[in-house]
Design a protein around this motif. Structure first.
Motif, PDB file in Angstrom:
ATOM      1  N   ASP A 255     -11.765   0.453   2.374  1.00  0.00           N
ATOM      2  CA  ASP A 255     -10.788   0.674   3.435  1.00  0.00           C
ATOM      3  C   ASP A 255     -11.515   0.889   4.768  1.00  0.00           C
ATOM      4  OD1 ASP A 255      -8.316   1.071   4.572  1.00  0.00           O
ATOM      5  OD2 ASP A 255      -7.836   2.878   3.432  1.00  0.00           O
TER       6      ASP A 255
ATOM      7  N   ASN B 278      -4.629   4.833  -1.998  1.00  0.00           N
ATOM      8  CA  ASN B 278      -5.796   5.438  -1.348  1.00  0.00           C
ATOM      9  C   ASN B 278      -6.348   6.554  -2.218  1.00  0.00           C
ATOM     10  OD1 ASN B 278      -5.892   4.212   1.514  1.00  0.00           O
ATOM     11  ND2 ASN B 278      -3.726   4.739   1.215  1.00  0.00           N
TER      12      ASN B 278
ATOM     13  N   LYS C 210     -11.142  -4.379   3.539  1.00  0.00           N
ATOM     14  CA  LYS C 210     -10.015  -4.200   4.460  1.00  0.00           C
ATOM     15  C   LYS C 210     -10.553  -3.957   5.862  1.00  0.00           C
ATOM     16  CE  LYS C 210      -6.009  -2.533   3.373  1.00  0.00           C
ATOM     17  NZ  LYS C 210      -4.887  -1.615   3.029  1.00  0.00           N
TER      18      LYS C 210
ATOM     19  N   GLU D 247      -8.154   2.088  -2.996  1.00  0.00           N
ATOM     20  CA  GLU D 247      -8.800   1.989  -1.689  1.00  0.00           C
ATOM     21  C   GLU D 247      -9.728   3.183  -1.479  1.00  0.00           C
ATOM     22  OE1 GLU D 247      -6.197   1.194   1.591  1.00  0.00           O
ATOM     23  OE2 GLU D 247      -5.264  -0.521   0.591  1.00  0.00           O
TER      24      GLU D 247
ATOM     25  N   GLU E 120       0.848  -1.190   0.000  1.00  0.00           N
ATOM     26  CA  GLU E 120       0.000   0.000   0.000  1.00  0.00           C
ATOM     27  C   GLU E 120       0.883   1.238   0.000  1.00  0.00           C
ATOM     28  OE1 GLU E 120      -2.774   0.395   3.279  1.00  0.00           O
ATOM     29  OE2 GLU E 120      -3.576   2.277   2.481  1.00  0.00           O
TER      30      GLU E 120
HETATM   31 MG    MG Z   1      -5.657   2.513   2.949  1.00  0.00          MG
END
Ligand code: MG
Ligand code: C2E
Ligand code: MG
Ligand code: MG
Length: 286
Positions: A181, A120, A202, A152, A59
């Motif tokens: 997320d 993200n 997640k 995400e 990530e």
């Molecule tokens: Mg994240």
């Protein structure tokens, strides 16, 4: 404290609150220049297959090294960037940089060495009409397959409205994968999972924290339920914020295949993350 103190408590809090507003305004204008001054950079937190112990993906997490303030945490500047709209150019930079890094890793270590890069994405980016084209352009220019990219998003982004919904569907059509997320912390309904093209859940760190004590039945139950939900819906489940071996073992037993956390690896500079790609498996604890 504010409750018991009434008016007096507000008087105490106010100077600090005002200071924060001032800081945010200044931070916002400084952030404006941060990209061109190369003050932003990315760290990569490895995501592991916790069954085989192999590296799965990473990530991308943005960092800001301010010339005088030192390191500013994303928890402080991302909200500022979201409010001012600066998150749009900042997010574009993150997306391109992260994809270029994955392409570099794949060239150096082979395509199987790392399967995915997670980026993200803020709701402001998803509201931009050009976002789908931007993603397509970055993928074609870096030569990545769409399935290598995991975007995400949060539950609240997904519930934002028609424009965002259409954007998410278009990205999914393209083959890009979408992860929810901080899953479990949002207030949105589970029916979102049927209405939107989600590929990955997640589990939020707060539920993983609950496993440490072994006492918190509520959070333990959510962690287990999310793993089941993912299995039934044929989604992939990732547990984040794993800090010890007990949590890792319990999450594996619950059915989590993927995990991320300080116990395995902190967010790392690209070269240190790359070093994990030469020898597999890297996770000793399995
Ligand atoms: Mg994240
Ligand atoms: P997130 O996307 O949920 O990322 C996970 C956060 O948890 C990261 O914090 C990571 O360093 C931290 N973390 C991972 N494992 C552990 C652990 O075992 N223990 C603890 N205590 N923490 C762990 P970070 O890097 O400070 O980022 C915070 C948040 O800032 C991210 O949460 C994400 O929402 C946001 N963010 C970071 N980079 C970007 C970006 O490029 N774009 C956008 N829109 N948001 C970003
Ligand atoms: Mg998260
Ligand atoms: Mg989080």
């Amino acid at each position: 404290a504010a409750k018991e103190g009434g008016k007096a408590a507000w008087a105490r809090f106010e100077p600090r609150m005002r200071q924060e507003v001032v800081n945010h305004a200044r931070l916002g204008s400084e952030l404006h220049n941060a990209i061109i001054r190369h003050e932003l950079f990315l760290l990569y937190q490895p995501v592991f297959d916790i069954v085989t112990g192999r590296l799965h993906g990473a990530e991308a997490l943005v960092r800001w090294k301010h010339p005088t303030r030192g390191f500013v945490s994303p928890g402080d500047f991302i909200p500022v960037a979201e409010r001012s709209g600066l998150i749009v150019p900042l997010g574009s930079w993150v997306l391109r940089e992260a994809c270029e890094q994955l392409a570099r890793w794949q060239r150096e270590h082979g395509e199987g060495a790392i399967k995915a890069i997670n980026v993200n994405v803020a709701v402001r980016q998803l509201r931009e009409s050009g976002f789908v084209d931007e993603v397509a352009t970055v993928l074609s220019e870096t030569g990545l397959l769409p399935r290598n990219l995991v975007l995400e998003v949060t539950e609240s982004s997904v519930a934002d409205g028609r424009q965002v919904r259409e954007t998410l569907h278009a990205l999914h059509e393209m083959g890009v994968r979408l992860a929810l997320d901080d899953f479990g912390t949002g207030s949105s309904s589970l029916s979102l999972l049927r209405a939107f093209p989600v590929d990955v859940l997640k589990l939020d760190k707060s539920f993983v924290d609950g496993i440490a004590d072994g006492e918190d039945r509520g959070r333990l139950a959510v962690a287990a339920a999310v793993a089941q939900l993912a299995e039934y819906l044929q989604l992939s489940a990732v547990a984040e914020g794993i800090e010890n071996e007990t949590q890792l073992n319990r999450l594996r037993e619950m059915g989590y295949r993927l995990g991320q956390g300080f116990f395995m690896a902190k967010p790392l500079p690209a070269d240190e993350a790359g070093a994990l790609m030469s020898n597999a498996p890297v996770l000793r604890a399995v």
